[in-house]
Design a protein around this motif. Structure first.
Motif, mmCIF file in Angstrom:
data_model
loop_
_atom_site.group_PDB
_atom_site.id
_atom_site.type_symbol
_atom_site.label_atom_id
_atom_site.label_comp_id
_atom_site.label_asym_id
_atom_site.label_seq_id
_atom_site.Cartn_x
_atom_site.Cartn_y
_atom_site.Cartn_z
ATOM 1 N N PHE A 216 61.513 49.444 0.664
ATOM 2 C CA PHE A 216 62.222 48.639 1.665
ATOM 3 C C PHE A 216 61.984 47.164 1.401
ATOM 4 C CE2 PHE A 216 62.288 46.652 5.983
ATOM 5 C CZ PHE A 216 63.599 46.952 6.311
ATOM 6 N N ARG A 217 63.043 46.372 1.614
ATOM 7 C CA ARG A 217 62.940 44.915 1.480
ATOM 8 C C ARG A 217 62.892 44.283 2.866
ATOM 9 N NH1 ARG A 217 67.437 42.414 -2.192
ATOM 10 N NH2 ARG A 217 66.445 40.578 -1.257
ATOM 11 N N ARG A 218 61.785 43.609 3.147
ATOM 12 C CA ARG A 218 61.600 43.005 4.466
ATOM 13 C C ARG A 218 62.613 41.899 4.749
ATOM 14 N NH1 ARG A 218 55.986 43.140 2.943
ATOM 15 N NH2 ARG A 218 54.752 44.610 4.173
ATOM 16 N N ASP A 219 63.046 41.163 3.712
ATOM 17 C CA ASP A 219 63.940 40.038 3.965
ATOM 18 C C ASP A 219 65.339 40.492 4.374
ATOM 19 O OD1 ASP A 219 64.573 41.074 1.472
ATOM 20 O OD2 ASP A 219 64.980 39.135 0.548
ATOM 21 N N VAL A 220 65.672 41.753 4.165
ATOM 22 C CA VAL A 220 66.960 42.293 4.622
ATOM 23 C C VAL A 220 66.817 42.788 6.055
ATOM 24 C CG1 VAL A 220 68.751 44.016 4.203
ATOM 25 C CG2 VAL A 220 67.586 42.913 2.272
ATOM 26 N N ASP A 221 65.782 43.605 6.305
ATOM 27 C CA ASP A 221 65.389 44.031 7.651
ATOM 28 C C ASP A 221 66.472 44.807 8.403
ATOM 29 O OD1 ASP A 221 63.281 44.207 9.504
ATOM 30 O OD2 ASP A 221 64.216 42.681 10.763
ATOM 31 N N THR A 222 67.337 45.502 7.693
ATOM 32 C CA THR A 222 68.293 46.433 8.284
ATOM 33 C C THR A 222 68.283 47.688 7.430
ATOM 34 O OG1 THR A 222 70.199 45.720 6.959
ATOM 35 C CG2 THR A 222 69.764 44.491 9.004
ATOM 36 N N LEU A 223 69.146 48.647 7.756
ATOM 37 C CA LEU A 223 69.225 49.853 6.931
ATOM 38 C C LEU A 223 69.584 49.524 5.488
ATOM 39 C CD1 LEU A 223 70.992 52.350 9.366
ATOM 40 C CD2 LEU A 223 68.596 52.387 8.630
ATOM 41 N N ALA A 224 70.272 48.392 5.289
ATOM 42 C CA ALA A 224 70.620 47.964 3.932
ATOM 43 C C ALA A 224 69.386 47.537 3.141
ATOM 44 C CB ALA A 224 71.632 46.829 3.975
ATOM 45 N N GLY A 225 68.247 47.402 3.819
ATOM 46 C CA GLY A 225 67.019 47.015 3.138
ATOM 47 C C GLY A 225 66.352 48.131 2.372
#
Length: 291
Positions: A216-225
């Motif tokens: 998971f990418r924290r900077d996206v912070d949505t399901l797209a992360g």
């Protein structure tokens, strides 16, 4: 530790057995079977069909690591609506029976949610204390009844549900069910939004019977992360060390979804290779350990 992959990772419409063959070819030891209505084997398949699938999967040299059904989202066991809650209990009970037929010793259980406005009609927001009480009562009934009878763990997953947000609370929630069949299905990627996976692993300890492996990418912070393994912010060396410290020696189950427009089967092979890199004995040093 053994490698497994969720059958949701494969191209939609691919027959279950073909997915299992590809998982074997990619180097996995097991598959998590998702008993969705859209699949050729679902939650309402006969015991004979489930046992036949087990034989076919085992003939490939694989085993079923767990079973799951997304219908749980639509029937949360936290709900204040009795009919909704009872439907959720019946789904988990069906999963337990299916797991027994498929040879799996655990089912992925969603503990419900506080915010049920997306999947439930009529939508509802459940007071936190009520959600806790309802979910625990449902799981206590299931753990002391069908799960114990079948010898199948109710592996409760930490999900984005505004509920059970601390590892200490999660551990207490499981312990208060007072059954060896109430366990944890720890999702590494899900917890990254509000915590450190290695902390959760050490606190949950022997309660963990399956581990969901995703990044998971924290900077996206949505399901797209949610991204492919090694493409996000999970500190994998810290995760591996924590699992070693608690003596974890069960399933590592990757949950990645088809992400490529073309040749999406490549994701299966890339995920297997990434898991080998992550969990090999001499991996990279943890950033947290070096601080």
């Amino acid at each position: 530790m053994r490698k497994s992959i969720s059958l949701r990772a494969f191209p939609p419409g691919m027959p279950t057995l073909r997915r299992a063959e590809m998982a074997r070819d990619a180097g996995f030891d097991g598959v998590e079977v998702n008993l969705e209505r859209t699949e050729d084997v679902d939650l309402f398949s006969s015991p004979e069909d489930l046992k036949a699938l087990r034989r076919d999967i085992e003939a490939l040299g694989l085993v079923v690591s767990a079973v799951y059904c997304r219908d749980q989202w639509h029937h949360p066991i936290t709900s204040q609506n009795t009919a909704t809650r009872q439907a959720g209990i019946r789904i988990v009970e069906q999963l337990v029976h299916a797991a027994a037929h498929l040879g799996a010793d655990n089912v992925l259980v969603l503990p419900g949610a506080v915010d049920n406005r997306i999947f439930v009609n009529p939508p509802e927001i459940v007071p936190y204390a009520v959600a806790y009480r309802n979910a625990q009562a449902a799981l206590r009934e299931l753990a002391h009844g069908p799960a114990a009878a079948a010898g199948v763990h109710l592996a409760i997953e930490n999900v984005w549900n505004k509920f059970l947000l601390s590892p200490l609370e999660f551990a207490r929630f499981v312990d208060e069910i007072e059954s060896p069949w109430a366990s944890a299905y720890f999702d590494v990627g899900n917890v990254l939004r509000y915590g450190f996976p290695d902390d959760w692993i050490r606190i949950l300890g022997p309660r963990i019977v399956n581990v969901q492996v995703k990044d998971f990418r924290r900077d996206v912070d949505t399901l797209a992360g949610f991204v492919g393994l090694l493409q996000g912010d999970v500190d994998w060396p810290a995760v591996r060390l924590a699992l070693e410290e608690i003596g974890y020696d069960r399933w590592l189950t990757s949950e990645v979804l088809p992400a490529y427009q073309f040749h999406s089967e490549r994701l299966i092979y890339e995920t297997s290779a990434a898991m080998d890199a992550i969990f090999q004995p001499n991996g990279a040093h943890s950033a947290r350990r070096m601080q």
